[in-house]
Write an enzyme that holds these catalytic residues in place. Sequence first.
Site, PDB file in Angstrom:
ATOM      1  N   GLU A 154       0.842  -1.194   0.000  1.00  0.00           N
ATOM      2  CA  GLU A 154       0.000   0.000   0.000  1.00  0.00           C
ATOM      3  C   GLU A 154       0.879   1.247   0.000  1.00  0.00           C
ATOM      4  OE1 GLU A 154      -2.890  -0.087   3.136  1.00  0.00           O
ATOM      5  OE2 GLU A 154      -3.795  -1.961   2.452  1.00  0.00           O
TER       6      GLU A 154
ATOM      7  N   HIS B  27      -8.277   1.187   1.626  1.00  0.00           N
ATOM      8  CA  HIS B  27      -8.093   1.073   3.084  1.00  0.00           C
ATOM      9  C   HIS B  27      -9.031   2.033   3.823  1.00  0.00           C
ATOM     10  CE1 HIS B  27      -4.920  -0.518   6.096  1.00  0.00           C
ATOM     11  NE2 HIS B  27      -6.071  -0.335   6.699  1.00  0.00           N
TER      12      HIS B  27
END
Length: 531
Positions: A263, A281
Amino acid sequence: MAPKVLISDALSEAAVQIFRDRGIDVTFEPKLGKDKEKLLSMIHEFDGLAIRSATKATEKLIEQATNLKVIGRAGIGVDNVDIPAASKKGIIVMNTPFGNSITTAEHAISLMMAVARQIPEANESTHAGKWEKSKFMGVELTGKTLGVIGAGNIGSIVIDRARGLRMKVVAYDPFLSEERAIEIGVEKLELDELLGRADFITFHVPLTDQTRNILSAEAIAKLKPGVRIINCARGGLVDEEALAEAIKSGHVAGAAFDVFAEEPATNSPLFNLPNVVVTPHLGAATTEAQENVALQVAEQMSDYLLSGAVTNAINMPSITAEESKVMGPWIELSKHLGNFVGQMTDEPIQSINILFDGEVSGMNLKALTASTIAGIMRKRNPDVNMVSAPVIAKDNGIKVSTTKQDQSGVFEGYIKVTVTTAERERSVAGTVFSDGKPRFIQIKGINVDAEVGANMLYTTNEDVPGIIGTLGSTLGDHGVNIANFTLGRSVAKGEAIALLYIDDEVPEAAIKALHGTGRFKQVKTLTFDVA
């Protein structure tokens, strides 16, 4: 002089005002976390640092933080904080473990509904002026089986919501007792059975060595055809490449992911596949959750800076300032004792008993108990702390009891931890010597005298000649240096144990070589967070 706090990420104005109302000198620069060089140049001025996920409290930053006493993370994950570096420098790291539980659970349910009815693709199609009603055939949730991997705080909320949707819920969680499973209304299964039965699978576990790639290519092959996978927990729990192939082949009907192995995720194998829902997220991204964790971290940091009270600390027990001087070494010992039995125990724990003998029986037993439980659970849940550990134990049906007694032996005080599972009972005891250092003094009822080291090796064997030589020569052959060597036995020619303090991690080849000698019943590496 008033304590100074820097807020380097976006916190609510209400949280900023809490600091001000408590008399804290607060600097609010919500974009500073992304400017590493400027943050480095400023950090030495502050006693506290309040952050979300954008700021990276690296070892380099902590080295420059000459006055920093506390880092407060508004949220549960502390991956962006170098905790060992902070601990070494005496900086407390706090989080807010329960502020976003409901929000994350609701996001998992939302993603499950979205992938069940292909809502994102249908939405995009309709916006494009199409009317493809027959193309987006979904499935009902009612009557379907939801497999929940991880039935802790967030997982149990998902279970409750899924049951409200009239789903059948099964769960896999090594810490979930039969009693707790009945209480929350789930059928407890082993992982392979869950994989073969579930129509939907959702993950609610931390990322550890035990859970990394828990849904591997091999596990994906065991999935029920047509299953849909949801992950709002941690990236790295699922082999994304293997899952993508299973979706392309039609074995898996769809997936919904909020977290990814890397990420920010800009090129995941799951992107642009049919019936795959992806979000950036967003598990904790609601107004309520963001406000809750911001207010919590402001209160916690203010309490510590003004009165020394510690709440929700990752690297320090929750004790009052007055207790800390006396209890510090005993807190360290209780953590190590719990960590020892936690690393030795793979099966679900039914009960924990902690015996406090002598002078330690008059201390803050709540803090010592919480520290012990946190140590036990740290193997499977690295995010656990002294505040969350008792709650997690209760949620999993683990019975925790304590016993106090007057001094009963040669030591002025000691702590003994006993863990019971369906298969066995394990115990370890320790004390604090006059030098303030914790020591293991008994394992499985066998007396020892062992210093606690960062890397240790534990073995069991029959009490026969040559064991010391075998250990020494085998480890020596693999370049392993022994700092301290402790032996103990029940009776002559009976069961014997060895506990070795090793300079560095023991390589897997050395472990295999020890097993290969045929002289040991058990060989186990142990690690401890030694200050």
